[in-house]
Write a protein that holds these residues in place. Structure first.
Motif, PDB file in Angstrom:
ATOM      1  N   GLU A  38      34.333  76.207 -10.005  1.00 43.79           N
ATOM      2  CA  GLU A  38      34.832  75.121 -11.136  1.00 43.79           C
ATOM      3  C   GLU A  38      33.976  75.423 -12.179  1.00 43.79           C
ATOM      4  OE1 GLU A  38      36.043  71.386  -8.101  1.00 43.79           O
ATOM      5  OE2 GLU A  38      33.995  71.712  -8.772  1.00 43.79           O
ATOM      6  N   GLN A  39      32.553  75.743 -11.832  1.00 40.21           N
ATOM      7  CA  GLN A  39      31.709  76.216 -13.000  1.00 40.21           C
ATOM      8  C   GLN A  39      31.905  77.341 -13.724  1.00 40.21           C
ATOM      9  OE1 GLN A  39      28.446  74.545 -13.390  1.00 40.21           O
ATOM     10  NE2 GLN A  39      29.878  73.112 -12.315  1.00 40.21           N
ATOM     11  N   ASN A  40      32.795  78.327 -13.060  1.00 40.21           N
ATOM     12  CA  ASN A  40      33.348  79.530 -13.905  1.00 40.21           C
ATOM     13  C   ASN A  40      34.519  79.165 -14.846  1.00 40.21           C
ATOM     14  OD1 ASN A  40      33.739  82.367 -14.393  1.00 40.21           O
ATOM     15  ND2 ASN A  40      35.758  82.004 -13.624  1.00 40.21           N
ATOM     16  N   ALA A  41      35.124  77.836 -14.728  1.00 38.32           N
ATOM     17  CA  ALA A  41      36.006  77.295 -15.692  1.00 38.32           C
ATOM     18  C   ALA A  41      35.290  76.208 -16.448  1.00 38.32           C
ATOM     19  CB  ALA A  41      37.041  76.694 -14.895  1.00 38.32           C
ATOM     20  N   ASP A  42      34.154  75.950 -16.385  1.00 34.49           N
ATOM     21  CA  ASP A  42      33.423  74.834 -17.323  1.00 34.49           C
ATOM     22  C   ASP A  42      32.534  75.403 -18.360  1.00 34.49           C
ATOM     23  OD1 ASP A  42      32.063  72.547 -18.363  1.00 34.49           O
ATOM     24  OD2 ASP A  42      31.263  71.912 -16.362  1.00 34.49           O
ATOM     25  N   PRO A  43      33.048  75.065 -19.739  1.00 37.19           N
ATOM     26  CA  PRO A  43      32.221  75.889 -20.880  1.00 37.19           C
ATOM     27  C   PRO A  43      30.928  75.259 -20.912  1.00 37.19           C
ATOM     28  CG  PRO A  43      34.365  74.974 -21.462  1.00 37.19           C
ATOM     29  CD  PRO A  43      34.240  74.526 -20.093  1.00 37.19           C
ATOM     30  N   SER A  44      30.525  74.459 -20.262  1.00 38.03           N
ATOM     31  CA  SER A  44      29.289  73.860 -20.409  1.00 38.03           C
ATOM     32  C   SER A  44      28.241  74.444 -19.144  1.00 38.03           C
ATOM     33  CB  SER A  44      28.968  72.180 -20.191  1.00 38.03           C
ATOM     34  OG  SER A  44      29.339  71.861 -18.809  1.00 38.03           O
ATOM     35  N   SER A  45      28.778  74.977 -18.241  1.00 39.99           N
ATOM     36  CA  SER A  45      27.918  75.555 -17.354  1.00 39.99           C
ATOM     37  C   SER A  45      27.487  77.301 -17.583  1.00 39.99           C
ATOM     38  CB  SER A  45      28.987  75.790 -15.839  1.00 39.99           C
ATOM     39  OG  SER A  45      28.560  76.659 -14.878  1.00 39.99           O
TER      40      SER A  45
END
Length: 335
Positions: A180-187
């Motif tokens: 999910e973090q891999n797909a989250d621009p804020s991560s």
């Protein structure tokens, strides 16, 4: 308890990922590990009542253009006995609350060990999910987990002291969160992860949990340590480790798991001088012990495409097979 492992038999073709930087609640550090005095950990556990998964935490600010993409590909060769080329950082209490809390308390979160600069080298980083022994936390295994991070792995380690308990299982909840973090621009992990190469490893109860986690199609190889149960539905290679002096989870237990695998490459590797815990590097060492070196090498071969290390495990005269410190049995690994 079910135990499967999955191996994605894909090549390391160029595939775009993305990038980001950042992180929160993090401690930067160097890596590696070394020999130190042996300690002990708890007995192998069994799966108990289901826990819950809470809301996920974040891992810092990130975000970047897709023009700065990482690439899925084979990593440069490296010596698994030495610290890798990446400086590392440790992020505490990240991810979701997952599993069963102590004494009915809140479910624990995760500790993440990763390269500090996820852009270094331009390659997407494989993931390893870690499971603790009973009563233990990731800090006990810090030298090994930092060592893996120094080689370029993103290691997500449940803080649970009973990692086999919970629904979803903490080791898998950690994988879900990293993706999910891999797909989250804020991560900080945004598009820096190799989602096609994910391994699982853990000690004692965490070894049993590793074989369970291997049933998830996202897991592409497993290396349970001093804990494994019968699993007939593997989808890829497994290295099952036991200690020749281990009376907590003896090699005969691991042999049962080995005998049950007939459809995929599998190695049963016994380090003859090892008991249940003396193979673990403790403290802040910068070098790791032989069993931990073997884990790093196995993960490099299967998650990073490090063909220079393949001969340690594969072939008619594999290096580990010839080492008198080890007793090795294999199936489907002669080539």
């Amino acid at each position: 308890m079910r135990h499967l492992a999955t191996f994605a038999a894909i090549g390391f073709a160029a595939i775009g990922c993305g990038s980001s930087t950042g992180g929160s609640n993090a401690t930067a550090g160097t890596t590696g590990a070394a020999g130190s005095t042996a300690g002990t950990t708890g007995n192998a556990g069994t799966t108990g009542s289901a826990g819950t998964t809470g809301s996920a935490g974040t891992t810092g600010s990130g975000g970047s253009s897709t023009g700065d993409a990482c690439t899925i590909g084979a990593f440069p060769a490296a010596d698994p006995a030495m610290p890798g080329p990446f400086a590392t950082m440790t992020e505490n209490n990240v991810g979701p609350a997952a599993g069963v809390g102590a004494d009915g308390g809140a479910a624990p979160m995760f500790t993440m060990f990763r390269p500090t600069d996820l852009k270094q080298g331009g390659l997407c980083h494989p993931v390893i999910t870690w499971g603790n022994g009973t009563g233990s936390t990731p800090n006990l295994y810090g030298p090994l987990l930092r060592h893996l991070a120094s080689h370029g792995f993103v290691v997500i380690a449940s803080n649970s002291t009973n990692v086999a308990q919970g629904d979803p299982q903490p080791m898998l909840a950690g994988v879900t969160w990293v993706l999910e973090q891999n797909a989250d621009p804020s991560s900080a992990l945004y598009q820096r992860i190799d989602t096609t190469h994910i391994g699982a490893t853990g000690h004692s109860q965490g070894g049993f949990a590793t074989t369970t986690a291997g049933g998830d199609a996202r897991i592409t190889t497993i290396a349970p340590l001093c804990g494994a149960q019968n699993q007939r539905n593997l989808h890829g290679p497994a290295m099952l480790f036991c200690g020749g002096m281990d009376t907590t989870v003896p090699c005969s237990t691991i042999m049962n798991a080995y005998n049950g695998i007939s459809n995929q490459p599998v190695m049963l590797a016994s380090y003859l001088a090892a008991d249940h815990a003396n193979w673990i590097t403790f403290g802040n060492s910068t070098m790791v012990k032989p069993v931990e070196v073997a884990v790093a090498a196995w993960m490099r071969v299967h998650l990073m495409g490090d063909t220079a290390l393949r001969g340690r495990f594969y072939g008619a005269s594999c290096t580990l097979c010839q080492d008198p410190a080890w007793s090795v049995m294999r199936k489907m690994m002669d080539q």
